[in-house]
Design a protein around this motif. Structure first.
Motif, PDB file in Angstrom:
ATOM      1  N   ALA A 265      75.156 -51.799 -27.853  1.00 12.79           N
ATOM      2  CA  ALA A 265      74.001 -52.292 -27.101  1.00 12.79           C
ATOM      3  C   ALA A 265      73.521 -53.600 -27.721  1.00 12.79           C
ATOM      4  O   ALA A 265      73.342 -53.685 -28.937  1.00 12.79           O
ATOM      5  N   MET A 273      69.180 -55.436 -21.208  1.00 12.44           N
ATOM      6  CA  MET A 273      70.013 -54.934 -22.298  1.00 12.44           C
ATOM      7  C   MET A 273      71.430 -54.717 -21.784  1.00 12.44           C
ATOM      8  O   MET A 273      71.637 -54.112 -20.731  1.00 12.44           O
ATOM      9  N   ARG A 474      67.763 -49.194 -28.429  1.00 11.59           N
ATOM     10  CA  ARG A 474      69.191 -49.538 -28.343  1.00 11.59           C
ATOM     11  C   ARG A 474      70.057 -48.324 -28.652  1.00 11.59           C
ATOM     12  O   ARG A 474      71.029 -48.033 -27.941  1.00 11.59           O
TER      13      ARG A 474
END
Length: 513
Positions: A265, A273, A474
């Protein structure tokens, strides 16, 4: 660990603890002996543990375009082979040296059925049986008897989308051919375009690179090239600053240790993202998501962009051979160039191959391409490669066989070390599910069509208020995305895609709240 970096006794120590970790300036002398490579994971000849394991899987051996009106000499898993297509259209993969007196069948004449050795005229079928022995007239019975007594070494071969695959293991242990995602399904308008690139090094360091999702932040960034000396598409090939951002990687074993999901990520901008999930499959397959993602639009569950086997030629050479998916379904930015995908060429990353600037070849025939250089430092473009090294240079310069004992890994190397351990467990039989018989049974259980975890995704996920929350988001995104793919593993085709997209959408909303 080498002596220059180990705990050494300090001559100035006076306390009870007489060992401290010391780094010795100009201490090359203490590190000038190179340990042996790891034979268990690097040597693939007949009878070696890894070689026997790999032979229980279908391996691509060449491109269909390599089968012309003359036989094609190959070396695969340290074995010298000859591949050909006979007059009836069947593909044969035989041991190169004639069972009669050892002349190479690469000089043989392709027949309507089989291939004829140039030396004495023996004819062999694609299954290795002897079809003809040129005894003098009147000795037909003796010729027939002799023909029944010999057999040329042969391996079963099949073709798929411009690639030739061979099964080189025991015939009674042949597994199903793995039709990932039901025959590597692509979207309407897309196609599987075959390619093959030679690598002057052991197969494992090439495979390691596929699990190393961190290196693009340095190796493929134009800002790191000496004085801007680069051409082609080697650098900034993704077209998005996001690929120069170090990814937060999560490495998750999947399919009972038969594969590894490498989920990275990284932030595109303050609003989006980018989550790219690569799939490593034992023993030498890697499935890659879209390489040219710019992250400009929301995208959930984008599929294969590269399907690649790293095939050992011998212990110091290998080749990447597979398919590049081309077309508007996967290549949403339209940056791919089909004319540059093929034998010793690849469009998206010039530094992947020994011969750079493949556009020089244009529309070519196999025989028109210069031979692959035998030494990477003898290439005409060596200086160019020094200015702007790519994957090829980074990989092959680790030595012909990388020495693992000299490595000093960081946490972002965790993926390749996890994959090595999975491979070792499979070769040793420590993990029965990943051992050759367990793997073959799994393929039968899924009707030869397992699902891949490969996926490229752009989530509309705003930057968190704190760095701690950003890191947590993330990692949660990566882990939960892999969990959703696992949950969907019993589904197939459109049903699976729609399920995953819906769940990814829910995941996005949950992380926003």
């Amino acid at each position: 660990m080498t002596k220059a970096f180990e705990k050494l006794e300090s001559p100035r120590s006076t306390g009870s603890s007489a060992t401290t970790k010391r780094l010795i300036p100009y201490g090359g002398y203490y590190a000038n002996r190179t340990p042996d490579h790891d034979p268990e994971l690097t040597e693939t000849g007949p009878g070696t543990p890894l070689g026997e394991y790999m032979r229980r899987f279908w391996q691509p051996v060449c491109m269909s375009m390599e089968l012309t009106d003359t036989p094609r000499f190959l070396k695969i898993l340290c074995e010298e082979l000859v591949a050909f297509r006979d007059g009836s259209g069947r593909v044969g993969v035989l041991h190169a040296h004639c069972v009669h007196r050892g002349a190479s069948l690469e000089y043989g004449a392709i027949q309507e059925r089989g291939i004829k050795c140039c030396y004495h005229g023996m004819v062999f079928d694609v299954d290795g049986s002897c079809l003809h022995v040129p005894f003098p007239k009147g000795e037909e019975k003796e010729a027939e008897k002799y023909a029944c007594s010999i057999q040329q070494g042969a391996y079963k071969a099949i073709e798929r989308n411009g690639l030739v695959f061979a099964y080189m293991g025991p015939p009674d242990e042949e597994p199903p051919f793995p039709e990932w995602e039901q025959d590597f399904t692509v979207l309407p308008g897309d196609e599987l375009v075959p390619y093959s690139n030679f690598q002057h090094c052991n197969w494992l360091q090439v495979q390691d690179n596929a699990a190393d999702n961190f290196h693009p932040t340095a190796l493929h960034a134009a800002k790191n090239v000496v004085d801007g000396h680069f051409q082609g598409t080697t650098f900034d090939e993704v077209g998005a600053a996001s690929m120069e951002v170090a990814p937060d990687m999560q490495f998750i074993p999947i399919h009972q240790g038969r594969g590894l999901a490498c989920a990275g990520a990284r932030r595109v901008d303050k609003d989006k993202m980018f989550l790219r999930i690569q799939h490593q499959v034992l023993p030498n397959l890697s499935l890659h998501a879209y390489t040219s993602e710019d992250g400009s639009k929301k995208k959930l569950f984008s599929r294969f962009h590269i399907i690649r086997w790293t095939v050992p030629v011998d212990d110091e050479n290998s080749k990447m051979i597979g398919w590049r998916v081309m077309g508007p379904g996967i290549d949403t930015r339209g940056v791919g160039d089909k004319s540059l995908v093929g034998y010793e060429t690849i469009d998206f990353l010039e530094g992947q191959v020994a011969m750079r600037r493949p556009e020089r070849f244009g529309k070519y025939k196999l025989e028109d391409i210069p031979p692959i250089p035998s030494n990477h430092r003898e290439r005409h473009n060596y200086k160019e490669a020094q200015y702007a090294p790519g994957d090829y240079e980074a990989i092959i310069s680790q030595r012909p066989i990388a020495v693992h004992a000299l490595e000093n890994p960081t946490k972002f190397d965790a993926g390749l070390y996890a994959f090595r351990k999975m491979l070792r467990d499979a070769v040793r039989g420590t993990n029965a599910a990943a051992a050759a018989q367990g793997f073959a049974q799994w393929l039968r259980d899924v009707n030869g069509a397992p699902n891949s975890y490969c996926s490229g995704n752009v989530f509309e996920l705003p930057l968190a208020d704190s760095i701690e929350q950003e890191v947590a988001n993330r990692r949660q995104l990566a882990r939960k995305a892999v969990a959703i793919l696992t949950e969907a593993d019993h589904l197939h085709g459109t049903e699976r895609a729609e399920f995953v997209k819906a769940r990814f959408d829910e995941l996005e909303r949950s992380l926003k709240s």
